[in-house]
Design a protein around this motif. Structure first.
Motif, mmCIF file in Angstrom:
data_model
loop_
_atom_site.group_PDB
_atom_site.id
_atom_site.type_symbol
_atom_site.label_atom_id
_atom_site.label_comp_id
_atom_site.label_asym_id
_atom_site.label_seq_id
_atom_site.Cartn_x
_atom_site.Cartn_y
_atom_site.Cartn_z
ATOM 1 N N GLY A 173 0.808 -1.213 0.000
ATOM 2 C CA GLY A 173 0.000 0.000 0.000
ATOM 3 C C GLY A 173 0.841 1.262 0.000
ATOM 4 O O GLY A 173 1.960 1.293 0.501
ATOM 5 N N THR A 174 0.288 2.290 -0.584
ATOM 6 C CA THR A 174 0.955 3.580 -0.602
ATOM 7 C C THR A 174 0.026 4.596 0.037
ATOM 8 O O THR A 174 -1.178 4.568 -0.181
ATOM 9 C CB THR A 174 1.219 4.038 -2.050
ATOM 10 O OG1 THR A 174 1.781 2.965 -2.757
ATOM 11 C CG2 THR A 174 2.135 5.238 -2.096
ATOM 12 N N VAL A 175 0.640 5.469 0.816
ATOM 13 C CA VAL A 175 -0.128 6.577 1.372
ATOM 14 C C VAL A 175 0.463 7.839 0.773
ATOM 15 O O VAL A 175 1.673 8.015 0.772
ATOM 16 C CB VAL A 175 -0.005 6.619 2.909
ATOM 17 C CG1 VAL A 175 -0.799 7.777 3.472
ATOM 18 C CG2 VAL A 175 -0.458 5.298 3.497
ATOM 19 N N THR A 176 -0.378 8.663 0.220
ATOM 20 C CA THR A 176 0.110 9.905 -0.376
ATOM 21 C C THR A 176 -0.573 11.068 0.300
ATOM 22 O O THR A 176 -1.796 11.078 0.449
ATOM 23 C CB THR A 176 -0.199 9.933 -1.882
ATOM 24 O OG1 THR A 176 0.243 8.722 -2.452
ATOM 25 C CG2 THR A 176 0.487 11.100 -2.564
ATOM 26 N N TYR A 177 0.225 12.010 0.722
ATOM 27 C CA TYR A 177 -0.342 13.236 1.272
ATOM 28 C C TYR A 177 0.180 14.399 0.459
ATOM 29 O O TYR A 177 1.350 14.471 0.124
ATOM 30 C CB TYR A 177 0.046 13.403 2.747
ATOM 31 C CG TYR A 177 -0.256 14.791 3.256
ATOM 32 C CD1 TYR A 177 -1.573 15.188 3.503
ATOM 33 C CD2 TYR A 177 0.770 15.712 3.440
ATOM 34 C CE1 TYR A 177 -1.854 16.472 3.914
ATOM 35 C CE2 TYR A 177 0.491 17.006 3.869
ATOM 36 C CZ TYR A 177 -0.822 17.384 4.105
ATOM 37 O OH TYR A 177 -1.098 18.652 4.522
#
Lengths: 553, 1038
Positions: B268-272
């Motif tokens: 999973g990737t979290v992008t902010y």
């Protein structure tokens, strides 16, 4: 594979068949698209004052009910002119073809379908009235070629044909309104009729009234038939207390349902210039015209109810002042002069007394938020009858009709019972008293008491008074039939409309002639229907001065 | 391929996470890069070590050499090919890299109508794709505005520079003179409602003084602006006839297909992502400050015209404009999670936007949530679903006549406008008179006459895909799109318009519920070398919009905004319910034989808006279709051999018809309208239905050529098109003898012809530095060849918003025509002068005075990259196209325009007197001297001021967007720890504009987006220009 294709085919067959039904939803859910005729009827009644009152702003100045008040005011309309490229004076056109127009066709067709003859008859009567007004106003108009889905250019019909067509409409209306009412279980006419409350007898009387107008307008023609006019009048509005009168009331709860002349809507002005009563009407009522005196006894008691007094109450007639066409009120510029002519809204009133509130107390006579706008009255019919009898040389009966006409108008002002929708009474504070009536009718000589003394001028001038402030179109017909102040009353050797003065010069496009008709609405005909105007010569700058067929011999 | 990539990614991720002690020392890696399709070596491929950011390019035999250590990621990039990344393993010393031809370029797969993926090479029309990244980086609230300049053939016009303003987009020119020309928006295969509230549907059609709203004073946004730009993967614009032929009525003006971002399998990737922007409006109409209030040269501070004496020396002037505006502040935050495994992927995103505009009070706030998920239930069955929620609030400022902008301009400069309140909080008039003696002070207006719109929108869809066999797959989709929009408009009891009625409130609630069902089957079968694809399917739309509006007057509490605060007898309500359904059965057949492609489309459409309750035989059905052929000569071996420099070439031809149903429901049967006159009831409305209405049909021809040369470094895509639209449906003004004021009619012929050109190239590509360039060029000429039913003309009354100029169509005119008054001339073309005044005289008839269509437009998109830096900018150039500078005319008549500064100069206007001799051989030359200072009528009398004098042919060059970003190198990130990626961006919008336009912003709309035809574009009246904005932002990936 084959089976799949078969299933697909069957599926698409069902799909296609069901689709048409699925798509058949183009019906407005917020507003009915085929309402009952009685739901359309109220809008037809309220659309009448919209057109007539809008355009009366201009016509009232041609016929000098009122005039432009500003000092030195060479108003176009005081001078019998028109505004080119403008929709001013175009509201009768709008009312005839849009406000009523196709709506009436709808009412008539739908109620014919359901055998509701009273509704259809009332619709036809309104249609006849509308076309009578429109042709008297414009001359040739579209009558047969109308309301087509894919047509944008339309042909007009000559006035003589329109006159005959209105006659036929009235007869059809009378036929329908004479049929016995069937019990259909559908909503009755009374549901939508806030004028006559669904009474077919009154509608029939109204239809006869239109016939009377139609036939009486042809007085200059060899074919004029006084007997027919008299007969139609006898079948028309017959209640001297006005219970048959066709009066459009107002609810006066908001702008759109309030009287156009009322203070709330503030329309008795043009660019801040208030309209003022003409000297012609002042002289008719203050004794000048009839008795040559303005002393108290000589004044018509209707004066204080119809007109507004200035602050200059010592001027000799109780303070009533008027203006001449194209001149305005010389004192209007001063904000303090007592000599200023008061506005139509009230005695000593010079500006709008109540522009943002509905009030029963502001305004005067027919110029209030919640007073009726008359369309046809008993007294009007009596004057038409009087003229016909007079022309027939039956002066004895002419006198009766003439005196009934005056009495009818007095009762009209005094009326305070059963006014539709509880509208305000017209009289000013107190009714015209019996003594005042007696003085006018029998004593001071304004109203003739003997057949021998009666003149055509008496009839026409009293009719002018009785129609003042509402019967603009009929008054204009009268003035045109008598060529304004040109036709001479042989009995007096004075003009029939004595004291009616033209402006010193007419509007430039008139080439010295008074107005005889109104050009069709600009943003309908002069923009979108030009080929037909060309055919009628309506593109000429002085088309509006061309005499009408109905006034010609 | 994808699985390999996943594997590589997983392995590399594991390697990244290994303790550094295990990693080897830096060494030299050698290798070569080959083209995936023909196995030939590629020259000029950039090879980057992402840790060190060191670069090299491959030689003529595809060879490269680069320093790396275990776990380093190498990136291979080359124009026209997909980027390729690989992680160096222990054993890697010599490697061979296959590069695949890129998607989303001139070749590859693209999503077209109904979500069908097609090979670009086989498409018979040009297709324009804009990446979501390009859109997001512009940081525009309304993503339509970021398409300006990026799409050849698209004209984007915003209504004003305030937050929450609506925008319109017209593709290839307006085909309908009285209908809707906005394209269809489709998000992930489901139509996305883009309504803009039309004020015709409100109970209050005018303010208390009877000034009509007519879509001029208030803007309600266009609902496509609910899309969060950060969620967009890409946007495909279909202008081509075949595509529009498939979408019929709804897509007749083009289709904008938005694909949102999907999750990717793997960890999973979290992008902010965030952005902070500061905006400032810097373009205003100019006003003179030499002469003060008065008339005819005489000072009079009780008038609002500026024809008085010169201001005395030493007069204190206040900088009212500068004081009034503020620095706008915008902040954006978005957060997304994506991931997936075992055939299931998901992406979840949320965003917050708050844009406080340059006018105090004005603001736009938007919160969005979106989830996308897809899974494979079995080998044959796949499910995709998405849902999104949007909540937005717009705090509005009125525009047009009586807007704060115009009030700002005419407010006397020697008065400090900030004094708008008395100490007790009541309105202060600067002249001290009553509330109706002078228009509202802008401060009063924005603080007391507030308007607001709130929207809550929920959309969702489920899509099933079932593969019956290798050659047959079926897709079914159900989508829901619903929102509620509520809003109001108020005039305070003490304000200019509200005083007459003691306050005025107009409000509405709009509920829209749209449902879409579709199913299609794709059959792919090859017979020998002939490859066949057949798409058949159906699409059903059910659209419902319900608007409840109300109004009330006479407030009890002065400062309280609620219908409960109005006098009961003044309250009124109205309901508008619009329901329509549309069914389409479509088929599209494609055949490919070697270098030849044939495409045939056929659609049968049924539209409820054509059915009638009273004429049951009236058919809702109509048909249209397309035929397209294209060939790729470069696929012929002989051609390739003869012209080796020509890397790719495609020739296309396409012909199609498109049907367009009535633009509104209930146009066939009687249209009764509820009346509020005495007694109430119904009467026929202003606009008459027409039972004979049939669909508007457009025939399109489209010819195109695409080629690539210089080793694919320069690509050209050229299109010529011609559209002829017959049987225009319009609600035309005609004679009242139709029974109506406006009447629906069919007829006429409108032609649009034009060219579109897109150049894509890489002028510079070196080891460290790359410059990518895209140039878009377009020109469209729209003409009215025939008028419906030979009507003399048609005009859109909403556009008649200032003076006597309006959008008007007549035979022979251009579709962008403005008609207005100009000066009368004699037969020799000499100006006619009024002998009484010495002034010129206008024709009081509408003459053709302007064409708002530009001669051509150019968009230049540059992208430079150096090491981790990327600089991107978009230049938008427009040549020609008329704009009516109504602001200037307005100021002119008030004596505020700088054009009135020479008022003391006596003059004789050149011309001849209109004295009856003007058309003889010896006309009288004008010799009447006048000094406008003493006779202001020269400026103010409408008969002497011509709209034509305020038409300007406008050229502009504007820097729409610019952004500079720096991607932190991975070795730096590694030291930080958890971060997978980080980017810092500085960007700006509308930084500058070079233009010959004398006003503020020529790219405005005098109306809002609900107007039809060409609308109010090119009419500049009372709208705030686009502010310039500078942004800072970070993006982190975990």
């Amino acid at each position: 594979m084959k089976k799949n294709i078969l299933i697909l085919l069957i599926f698409s067959g069902i799909f296609l068949g069901g689709c048409k039904k699925y798509l058949d939803i183009n019906t407005d859910e917020d507003t009915p698209q085929n309402p009952d005729p009685t739901s359309v009827f109220p809008t037809q009644l309220s659309a009448i004052p919209r057109g007539t009152q809008y355009d009366s702003r201009y016509i009232a100045r041609y016929i000098q009910n009122w005039l432009t008040g500003g000092n030195n005011n060479q108003s176009t309309y005081d001078l019998h002119g028109y505004a080119a490229g403008s929709d001013a004076m175009g509201d009768i056109w709008r009312q005839t073809y849009y406000g009523l127009g196709k709506n009436l066709e709808y009412i008539i067709t739908e109620s014919e379908k359901t055998a509701r003859w009273d509704i259809a008859g009332a619709g036809i009567a309104l249609k006849a009235f509308m076309f009578q007004t429109a042709t008297d106003y414009h001359g040739p108009i579209a009558f047969y070629d109308l309301y087509k889905d894919d047509q944008v250019f339309y042909k007009y019909t000559d006035q003589d044909t329109v006159y005959r067509a209105v006659d036929s409409l009235c007869r059809k209306a009378i036929d329908y309104l004479s049929r016995p009412l069937e019990t259909t279980g559908l909503p009755p006419l009374s549901r939508g009729d806030f004028v006559y409350n669904g009474d077919p007898v009154k509608w029939r009387k109204f239809s006869y009234g239109i016939l009377a107008l139609n036939w009486s307008h042809l007085s200059n023609k060899a074919t004029y038939n006084a007997d027919s006019v008299i007969k139609y009048c006898d079948n028309a509005l017959s209640d001297i207390n006005g219970q048959d009168d066709f009066l459009i009331p107002f609810s006066a709860s908001k702008n759109d349902d309030a009287n156009f002349y009322g203070t709330y809507r503030n329309n008795l002005v043009e660019s801040s210039v208030t309209w003022k009563a003409s000297n012609f009407i002042v002289k008719l009522l203050d004794g000048t015209t009839f008795l040559g005196s303005t002393a108290g006894y000589a004044r018509d008691p209707r004066l204080r109810h119809m007109l507004s007094a200035s602050q200059d109450t010592l001027n000799g007639n109780g303070g009533y002042r008027g203006v001449n066409p194209g001149q305005g009120d010389p004192n209007s510029a001063s904000t303090t002069s007592k000599l200023r002519v008061a506005s139509l809204w009230g005695d000593s009133v010079y500006s709008n007394p109540s522009s943002s509130n509905f009030t029963q107390s502001a305004g005067k006579f027919l110029f209030r938020d919640k007073v009726v706008h008359p369309i046809m009255t008993y007294s009007e019919i009596q004057f038409i009858k009087a003229e016909a009898l007079f022309r027939k040389n039956d002066k004895a009966n002419a006198l009766i009709a003439y005196r009934n006409g005056v009495m009818g108008h007095i009762n009209f002002i005094n009326r305070d019972a059963a006014i539709p929708l509880g509208n305000t009474a017209l009289y000013n504070t107190t009714k015209i008293s019996a003594a005042e009536i007696n003085n006018l009718m029998n004593v001071n000589g304004t109203i003739k008491t003997t057949a021998a003394a009666l003149t055509i001028s008496d009839i026409m001038l009293q009719k002018y008074i009785a129609l003042w402030g509402w019967g603009f179109f009929e008054t204009w017909c009268d003035l045109r039939r008598f060529h304004y102040n040109v036709d001479i009353d042989p009995a007096t050797t004075l003009p029939v409309y004595r004291n009616f003065a033209f402006p010193t010069s007419f509007f430039s496009s008139n080439f010295g002639k008074p107005a005889q008709r109104v050009r069709p609405r600009f943003n309908s005909e002069y923009v979108w229907n030009i080929p037909e105007l060309q055919r009628f010569g309506a593109l000429a700058a002085d088309y509006h001065t061309k005499p009408m067929w109905f006034t010609e011999p | 391929m994808r699985k390999i990539l996943q594997l590589v990614l997983t392995v590399s991720l594991m390697l990244v996470l290994l303790p550094s002690s295990l990693q080897a020392q830096e060494r030299t890696i050698n290798g070569n890069v080959l083209s995936d399709d023909d196995g030939l070596p590629l020259e000029g491929v950039t090879v980057t070590n992402l840790r060190t950011q060191k670069r090299t390019t491959t030689t003529s035999v595809g060879f490269f050499s680069v320093a790396a250590q275990n776990g380093d990621k190498l990136e291979f990039s080359f124009i026209g090919y997909n980027k390729y990344e690989m992680v160096i393993g222990e054993k890697d010393i010599t490697i061979s890299i296959p590069l695949a031809v890129a998607k989303g370029n001139l070749e590859g797969v693209v999503v077209t109508a109904y979500g069908v993926k097609r090979d670009r090479r086989q498409l018979p029309y040009s297709i324009i794709e804009v990446s979501g990244e390009d859109i997001a980086q512009t940081r525009r609230d309304n993503f339509l505005n970021s398409l300006a300049g990026r799409v050849p053939g698209a004209t984007v016009t915003s209504t004003s520079g305030l937050p929450g303003a609506s925008s319109t987009i017209i593709l290839r020119g307006a085909t309908s003179i009285g209908g809707n020309n906005q394209p269809l928006f489709v998000v992930d295969g489901i139509p996305y409602d883009n309504q803009a509230l039309n004020q015709e549907n409100l109970i209050a059609s005018s303010n208390p003084s009877g000034v009509g709203f007519a879509n001029r004073n208030s803007d309600y946004g266009n609902r496509a602006m609910d899309i969060n730009p950060d969620d967009i993967e890409n946007v495909v614009i279909l202008k081509g006839p075949e595509a529009t032929a498939l979408y019929g009525s709804q897509g007749a003006a083009g289709v904008i297909l938005v694909t949102t971002k999907k999750g990717k399998a793997g960890k999973g990737t979290v992008t902010y992502d965030n952005n902070f922007g500061f905006s400032k409006v810097y373009r205003f109409p100019e006003v003179q400050t030499t002469y003060g209030r008065g008339t005819n040269g005489i000072k009079d501070n009780n008038v609002s015209t500026f024809f008085g004496e010169k201001y005395p020396e030493g007069t204190t002037f206040y900088d009212n404009i500068d004081n009034f505006f503020r620095t706008g502040f915008q902040q954006q935050h978005s957060l997304s999670f994506d991931g997936g495994s075992g055939g299931t992927t998901f992406r979840l995103s949320g965003s917050y936007l708050n844009n406080e505009g340059v006018i105090p009070v004005s603001a736009f706030e938007r919160i969005t949530f979106k989830i996308n998920a897809s899974t494979k239930i079995s080998n044959k069955l796949g499910v995709t679903t998405s849902a999104s929620y949007v909540n937005s609030t717009t705090d509005k400022i009125s525009k047009g006549a009586n807007s704060p902008l115009l009030a700002l301009l005419y407010f006397p400069r020697d008065y400090d406008m900030r004094n708008y309140l008395l100490s007790n909080g009541s309105r202060k008039t600067y002249r001290g008179g009553g509330y109706t003696t002078e228009p509202d002070n802008p401060y009063w207006d924005i603080n007391k006459n507030q308007g607001e719109d709130k929207t809550n929108r929920l959309t969702g869809n489920v899509s099933l895909n079932y593969a019956f066999a290798k050659w047959l797959s079926v897709t079914g989709r159900v989508g829901y799109d619903g929102y509620s929009q509520t809003g109001d408009f108020v005039t305070h009891p003490q304000s200019f318009y509200g005083a007459a009625t003691g306050g005025f409130l107009s409000g509405y609630t709009q509920l829209t519920n749209n449902i879409n069902y579709q199913a299609n089957a794709t059959i792919k079968k090859s017979f020998g070398k002939i490859n066949n694809t057949l798409l058949v399917g159906f699409n059903i739309d059910d659209y419902k919009t319900n608007i409840d509006s109300y109004r009330g007057e006479q407030f009890f509490e002065l400062n309280f905004k609620s219908i409960n605060n109005t006098k009961p007898e003044t309250r009124d309500a109205k309901n508008t319910f619009i329901h329509s359904r549309n069914v389409r059965m479509f088929s599209n057949y494609n055949m490919n034989y070697k270098f030849l492609n044939l495409s045939l489309g056929f659609t049968r459409e049924g539209d409820s808006k054509l059915t009638s309750k009273f004429y049951p035989d009236k058919s809702p059905w109509f048909n249209y279709g397309s035929v397209g052929v294209n060939m790729i000569p470069t696929d012929i071996a002989e051609v390739k051999k003869a012209m080796p420099w020509l890397n790719y070439m495609k020739l296309r031809f396409n012909y199609a018809t498109t049907g367009k149903s009535v633009y509104t429901a209930y146009a066939i049967d009687f249209a009764f309208v509820s009346q509020i006159t005495t007694g109430g009831g119904y009467s026929l409305g202003v606009t008459g239905g027409n039972q004979n209405l049939k669909p508007e049909i457009t025939r399109q021809r489209d010819l195109g050529i695409e080629f690539k040369v210089l080793k694919n470094r320069l690509g050209v895509d050229f299109t010529y098109y011609s559209l002829k639209s017959r049987d225009q449906i319009l609600a035309a003004r005609t004679s009242y003898l139709t029974g109506y004021i406006l009447k629906f009619i069919n007829g006429g012929l409108v032609q649009n012809r034009g060219i579109e050109l897109q150049l894509t190239g890489t002028p510079i590509q070196s080891k460290k530095f790359t410059w990518d360039l895209t140039v878009n060029f377009d020109r469209n000429v729209g003409e009215i060849l025939e008028m419906p039913k030979d009507l003399p003309f048609y005009y859109d009354s909403d556009t008649w918003l200032y003076g006597n100029a309006r959008s008007q169509a007549f035979k022979g005119a251009f579709t962008g025509n403005l008609a207005g008054y100009n000066f009368q001339k004699n037969d020799n073309g000499q100006l006619l002068i009024d002998p009484a005044t010495g002034y010129p005289i206008t024709n009081s008839t509408f003459q053709n005075i302007a064409d708002r269509q530009p001669d051509f437009k150019i968009g230049i998109i540059n992208s430079f990259s150096y090491a981790g830096f990327n600089l991107n900018f978009n230049l938008d150039i427009r040549k020609g196209g008329d704009v009516f500078n109504a602001n200037e005319m307005y100021l002119y008549t008030l004596g505020l325009s700088k054009k009135t500064l020479d008022r003391e100069t006596p003059r004789v206007i050149q011309g001849v007197l209109r004295d009856g001799l003007e058309n003889t051989a010896t006309p009288t030359l004008n010799n009447i001297a006048l000094t406008p200072y003493y006779t202001q009528a020269y400026y103010t009398t409408t008969a002497n001021v011509s709209e034509a004098d305020f038409i300007e042919s406008v050229d502009w060059l504007r820097l729409r967007d610019i952004s500079l970003s720096y991607k932190l190198p991975t070795n730096m990130l590694k030291r930080i720890g958890v971060l997978k990626g980080a980017t810092v961006t500085v960007s700006a919008q509308d930084l500058f504009m070079i233009t010959n336009y004398s006003g503020a912003d020529p790219n405005v709309n005098g109306l809002n987006a609900s107007s039809r035809g060409l609308g109010g574009a090119g009419i500049d009246f009372g709208a705030i220009s686009s502010p310039r904005r500078i942004n800072f932002g970070f993006r982190f990936q975990f």
